[in-house]
Design an enzyme around this catalytic site. Structure first.
Site, PDB file in Angstrom:
ATOM      1  N   SER A 118      49.891  40.367  33.659  1.00 20.41           N
ATOM      2  CA  SER A 118      48.540  40.224  34.206  1.00 20.41           C
ATOM      3  C   SER A 118      47.706  39.131  33.578  1.00 20.41           C
ATOM      4  O   SER A 118      46.621  38.822  34.076  1.00 20.41           O
ATOM      5  CB  SER A 118      47.784  41.554  34.099  1.00 20.41           C
ATOM      6  OG  SER A 118      48.307  42.490  35.010  1.00 20.41           O
ATOM      7  N   LYS A 139      37.361  40.404  30.334  1.00 22.95           N
ATOM      8  CA  LYS A 139      37.791  41.178  31.497  1.00 22.95           C
ATOM      9  C   LYS A 139      37.094  42.536  31.496  1.00 22.95           C
ATOM     10  O   LYS A 139      36.906  43.150  30.441  1.00 22.95           O
ATOM     11  CB  LYS A 139      39.311  41.344  31.447  1.00 22.95           C
ATOM     12  CG  LYS A 139      39.943  41.973  32.680  1.00 22.95           C
ATOM     13  CD  LYS A 139      41.463  41.990  32.517  1.00 22.95           C
ATOM     14  CE  LYS A 139      42.162  42.609  33.720  1.00 22.95           C
ATOM     15  NZ  LYS A 139      43.639  42.614  33.553  1.00 22.95           N
ATOM     16  N   SER A 175      46.399  40.848  37.088  1.00 18.40           N
ATOM     17  CA  SER A 175      45.082  41.364  37.453  1.00 18.40           C
ATOM     18  C   SER A 175      43.920  40.686  36.716  1.00 18.40           C
ATOM     19  O   SER A 175      42.755  40.989  36.975  1.00 18.40           O
ATOM     20  CB  SER A 175      45.024  42.871  37.167  1.00 18.40           C
ATOM     21  OG  SER A 175      45.218  43.122  35.782  1.00 18.40           O
TER      22      SER A 175
END
EC number: 6.3.5.7
Length: 484
Positions: free
Chosen positions: A155, A36, A131
């Site tokens: 997330s 990420k 996210s």
């Protein structure tokens, strides 16, 4: 990693990690992994999907990234997210929204896509959740075998549920946060996304343990473990928290939750309803604490030391204001404003301090349940399956986040390990996951239960047309009779 044997041939990748040395570097040697884009990567841009960090190249690797590389993992790239990880759809970053691979699956196209939608498919796609949506999409679409996410209020587990993959949030302090650009220091945990529970255990074994660069990590040595091939849940007690029947929970997820509880009953486990009475306050408490820490963490982006700097030069104050206006999107600025409001001298006691006290009550609820003899909690992960992008945009980020985090963020406030396991397909042909929450630092027990459940439900692999033609046998649709 065990999933490798059932997927594409990895001989090429297996050679990469040992180039130069002639010896494998570790258990992840040659395994393709994505990260990420809020983890620092030396020599590679780290942006948090924000204009504020456009062009920023970190001089060091995050501890978890370095550990992956030390074990021979091959970094395929950085994955998209909501700007600074503030969102639950992976729709608000500067690189645009992340599309859920299941939008292009045979399962979804055959069951749902309305004729009223455009023929080119541009209106049909559904969100990944967030996210960590980019990482979940990468794993779901067979781009990589595992990916790192971050988990502050769900997330990792939220996009894992929407993308049909395993999403593990370890106990707070088990994995180093050094090099993870912070959102909420007291809740942030690096998350692990894989296609099966065994793979999550392998990655966890490579990442967990004390880090002298992160004072919040455990002091004890962590010993990697293997999960039993034939897990036994007959002696366990499974708790069903009644407060997780939240408003908006879809009827099909409620039914799936009930069927999952029945599976444990039939296996000999004790299944009991439990109460976590302060859960109803958790989302409000989370919002106060989250925005307060966001306001503090975002203060470092002032245009002076690194990141974006405005050309405004009338005064230092005007340069600060212009830099943050140009660098942050509306969502980030909104959370900063909310957090600073809660931290004002006249509001501090009534909001921030009170929220901290409620957080302790929420954590104590979990402690009481586990001390009563319950081993694992079984809950839904999300209120529904993934919604179409055009529907998701009808509500603002704050409203969406409050809805989508309602079943996941309590585990972050209590610092407990939790995992999403894909369980079935919805009526629309999209993944639905269930969440297991365990005791602190009892990841082995949590993952053992998750593996047992995974074996029972036999969640189907996504049927992407190109992949299906390449290896038809591997991706045959398999569903357990009890979940059909």
């Amino acid at each position: 990693m065990k999933a490798a044997a059932s997927l594409a041939d990895l001989d090429t990748f297996a050679e990469l990690g040992s180039v130069g040395s002639g010896q494998p570097l570790g258990v992840l040697d040659g395994i393709p992994i994505a990260v990420k884009d809020n983890f620092n990567t030396a020599g590679i841009e780290t942006t948090c999907a924000s204009n504020m960090l456009k062009g920023y190249i970190s001089p060091y690797n995050a501890t978890v990234v370095q550990k992956l590389l030390d074990q021979g993992a091959v970094l395929l790239g950085k994955t998209n997210l909501d700007e600074f990880a503030m969102g639950s759809g992976s729709t608000d970053g500067v690189f645009g929204p992340v599309r859920n691979p299941w939008s292009y699956s045979r399962q979804y196209k055959e069951k749902y896509v309305p004729k009223s939608f455009s023929e080119d498919g541009e209106s049909n796609w559904v969100i990944t959740g967030g996210s960590s949506g980019g990482s979940a999409a990468a794993v779901s679409s067979f781009t990589c075998f595992a990916a790192l996410g971050s988990d502050t209020g769900g997330s990792t587990r939220n996009p894992a549920a929407h993308c049909g993959v395993v999403g593990l949030k370890p106990t707070y302090g088990l994995i180093s946060r050094h090099g993870l650009i912070p959102l909420v220091n007291s809740m942030d945990v690096p998350g692990i996304l894989t296609r099966c529970v065994d793979d999550a255990a392998v990655v966890l074994g490579s990442l967990a343990g004390h880090d002298p660069k992160d004072s919040t990590t455990i002091q004890d040595n962590f010993k990697p473990f293997e999960l039993p091939d034939l897990p036994d849940v007959s002696k366990l007690s499974i708790g069903i928290p009644k407060e997780y029947q939240a408003p908006g929970l879809s009827s099909e997820i409620l039914a799936l939750w009930s069927k999952a509880a029945d599976l444990f009953k039939h296996a000999g486990a004790k299944v009991t309803e439990v109460s976590l009475p302060h859960t109803r306050y958790s989302i409000v408490c989370y919002h106060v604490l989250c925005t307060a820490e966001v306001a503090s963490n975002m203060a470092r982006f002032d245009g002076l030391e690194y990141g974006h700097r405005s050309d405004m030069n009338k005064s230092t104050e005007s340069m600060y204001a212009a830099t943050r206006r140009e660098g942050f999107n509306d969502v980030v600025r909104g959370r900063i404003l909310s957090g600073n409001y809660f931290l004002l001298k006249q509001n501090y006691e009534n909001y921030f301090i009170k929220a901290q006290k409620v957080r302790r009550l929420i954590a104590n609820d979990f402690l009481k349940v586990f001390r009563s003899g319950v081993d694992i909690l079984l809950t839904p992960t999300t209120l529904s399956d993934a919604v179409p992008y055009i529907e998701f945009l009808k509500e603002d980020n704050r409203t969406r986040s409050a809805q989508d985090d309602i079943l996941t963020q309590a585990a972050n406030m209590a610092g407990l390990p939790a995992i999403n396991v894909p369980a079935a397909l919805s009526e629309r042909g999209l993944p639905i996951g269930l969440q297991f929450i365990g005791r602190s630092f009892q990841e082995k027990q949590l993952l053992t239960v998750a593996k047992w459940f995974e074996k029972q439900v036999k969640f189907p692999m996504i049927q992407l047309e190109e992949v299906k033609r390449h290896n038809h046998d591997v991706f045959q649709h398999q569903r357990s009779a009890s979940f059909s």
